[in-house]
Enzyme design. Structure first.
Site, PDB file in Angstrom:
ATOM      1  N   ARG A 151      35.899  45.423  49.646  1.00 10.21           N
ATOM      2  CA  ARG A 151      34.808  44.655  49.048  1.00 10.21           C
ATOM      3  C   ARG A 151      34.024  43.914  50.139  1.00 10.21           C
ATOM      4  O   ARG A 151      34.610  43.307  51.030  1.00 10.21           O
ATOM      5  CB  ARG A 151      35.376  43.632  48.049  1.00 10.21           C
ATOM      6  N   ARG A 181      32.009  46.349  41.153  1.00  7.03           N
ATOM      7  CA  ARG A 181      33.007  45.734  42.036  1.00  7.03           C
ATOM      8  C   ARG A 181      34.165  46.694  42.286  1.00  7.03           C
ATOM      9  O   ARG A 181      34.738  47.215  41.332  1.00  7.03           O
ATOM     10  CB  ARG A 181      33.617  44.489  41.383  1.00  7.03           C
ATOM     11  N   ASP A 230      37.844  42.444  42.248  1.00  3.77           N
ATOM     12  CA  ASP A 230      37.458  41.049  42.072  1.00  3.77           C
ATOM     13  C   ASP A 230      38.727  40.262  41.777  1.00  3.77           C
ATOM     14  O   ASP A 230      39.392  40.525  40.777  1.00  3.77           O
ATOM     15  CB  ASP A 230      36.488  40.967  40.873  1.00  3.77           C
ATOM     16  N   ASP A 248      40.027  36.476  41.150  1.00  2.29           N
ATOM     17  CA  ASP A 248      39.549  35.111  40.897  1.00  2.29           C
ATOM     18  C   ASP A 248      40.714  34.200  40.584  1.00  2.29           C
ATOM     19  O   ASP A 248      41.586  34.565  39.797  1.00  2.29           O
ATOM     20  CB  ASP A 248      38.627  35.103  39.666  1.00  2.29           C
TER      21      ASP A 248
END
Ligand code: PAF
Length: 460
Positions: A88, A99, A102, A104
């Site tokens: 990424r 994406r 990802d 988080d």
């Protein structure tokens, strides 16, 4: 020294490559150094992409609960390092675009189970958007169903049920409730994109909400048919209203909260005999001179006053307005300037029907022949713009070409004028202009319509 341990929830998402393979590799990298242990892992869930560019592949999402001796910031850095390792490139990617991975951080708790709050330098704990996102909460429910969420106070399970029932849209009925909701959202580090409306929503409004949702963490909308801005009681009476329909549309475009209210709710303790005293009105600034200011006396004062109060209630990061209401945009900018330049006012292009007519809640009031007759307004603006594009710069000539088209039977023109958008004046300017906007207000079949077009820009 024994380092304290925290528990943290991490969301995983991907819609490019082989998401499940990326997740497995990411989780083994996460545990590799022995300072992070995965306590629970959800199944992988398939979900449609929400927001962002059109036609994205659907997402795979998951959640894990971990225990670690790392601080939240170091844990976040570890997650970003893993994303980069697996391909990424955060610095060069499209906002809400596809994406490869990802990761988080959703929330973290200390050893006593107390939530940790941190906002700044890319770290937002708890995550400001998780409560609105079913695709985050569904996997999270598998690993932490009873975890209380900071803004709503609901458990993950309860919040997911609430989102399923409401489409994710919180519907609040007073400015006081809206104020509390916005305060909690801001305290959680969320940016708020705000679209003030008078309801009877159409595609023009929905474009503003989509943009607000795209450019901010949360989008919120007010629906209030503001009596302060109606100089004609009959016009206020017949203004279209459809709150249930509005809420349905807002849930579809990613709006997180809609609120309404009464005049008393917006101005508690300030009304005298049900009316707002003249001294409480906000001056609308130089943009209110002439045209709307002249034909609808008091209208822009009413707009300035309610918009100022709406900004005070919501304290948005950005507020979105349609360019169709040209003078309203000048007035709103003036209100924001008075408030120290907050919020950032975003003026968005007018959305038009296929026929060319500018979208407006009032269009639903046009009946029979009036629907056809109304088309001369945008045709007149196009004609003047065509003259501008062909090199005409003289205000008198541009105005004549505009009026030639709009002054026809069935149309009661209030004004059809050309102004300098960068130098607003009470009277129409004379001679040649470097920039010009054509503005029209007309009554068609008893319905007052306005429209404008900036000649030196693309058609809006
Ligand atoms: O444009 C409108 O709908 C209204 O004038 C506004 C900005 C919501 C204020 O009542």
């Amino acid at each position: 020294m024994v380092r304290s341990r925290i528990t943290a929830a991490i969301a995983l998402g991907a819609n490019v490559g082989e998401p499940e393979r990326s997740f497995k590799r990411a989780l083994s990298l996460l545990e590799r150094d022995g300072d992070v242990q995965i306590l629970r892992r959800s199944h992988w869930h398939g979900t449609d992409a929400v927001g962002g560019p059109a036609a994205q592949p659907s997402y795979t999402n998951g959640a894990v609960l971990v225990e670690t001796t790392l601080s939240p910031r170091t844990l976040l850095e570890r997650l970003h390092g893993i994303e980069a390792h697996l391909g990424r490139d955060r610095a060069n990617e499209e906002r809400r675009g596809p994406r490869i991975l990802d990761l988080d951080l959703l929330y973290a708790m200390d050893e006593d189970g107390a939530p940790l709050a941190e906002h700044g330098d890319g770290l937002h704990l708890p995550h400001p958007r998780m409560e609105e996102r079913p695709f985050v909460l569904a996997p999270l429910k598998e690993v932490a169903p009873d975890q209380r969420l900071p803004r709503s106070g609901r458990s993950v399970t309860e919040q997911l049920d609430f989102l399923e029932q409401s489409g994710g849209l919180a519907r609040l009925e007073s400015p006081a409730e809206a104020r509390a909701w916005c305060e909690a959202a801001r305290a959680a580090g969320a940016t708020i994109g705000f679209v003030p409306t008078m309801g009877a929503l159409h595609e023009g409004h929905l474009e503003l909400v989509r943009r607000a949702a795209m450019e901010n963490d949360l989008a919120c909308v007010s629906v209030f048919v503001n009596p302060l801005q109606f100089n004609d009681p009959a016009d206020l009476e017949k203004y279209p209203r459809d709150l249930a329909g509005d809420a349905r549309l807002l849930a579809e475009v990613g709006c997180a909260m809609v609120f309404t209210g009464s005049l008393e709710g917006f101005f508690p303790g300030e009304l005298v005999d049900g009316e707002l005293p003249a001294a409480a009105y906000i001056h609308p600034g130089p943009g209110a001179a002439g045209l709307e200011g002249e034909y609808r006396p008091g209208h822009l004062e009413g707009v300035a006053t309610i918009v100022d109060r709406l900004f005070e209630v919501v304290e948005p990061t950005r507020a979105y307005f349609g360019a169709k209401d040209f003078q309203q945009c000048l007035v709103v900018q003036h209100v924001a300037d008075r408030r120290g330049g907050r919020p950032e006012v975003v003026r968005c292009p007018t959305v038009r029907e296929h026929s060319g007519i500018a979208m407006s809640s009032r269009n639903t009031l046009l009946k029979g022949a009036a629907c056809e007759e109304a088309l001369v307004i945008s045709k007149g603006l196009h004609a003047a713009k065509a003259a501008w594009d062909a090199g005409e710069r003289d205000v008198a000539s541009l105005t004549r070409q505009l009026r030639d088209v709009v002054s026809v039977p069935g149309i009661d023109v209030e004004y059809a004028e050309v102004r300098d958008p960068g130098n607003w004046t009470l009277e129409a300017p004379g001679g040649a202009l470097d920039r010009a906007v054509g503005l029209v207000a007309a009554n068609v079949g008893g319905v007052r319509l306005i429209d404008n077009m900036e000649f030196d820009e693309g058609v809006r």
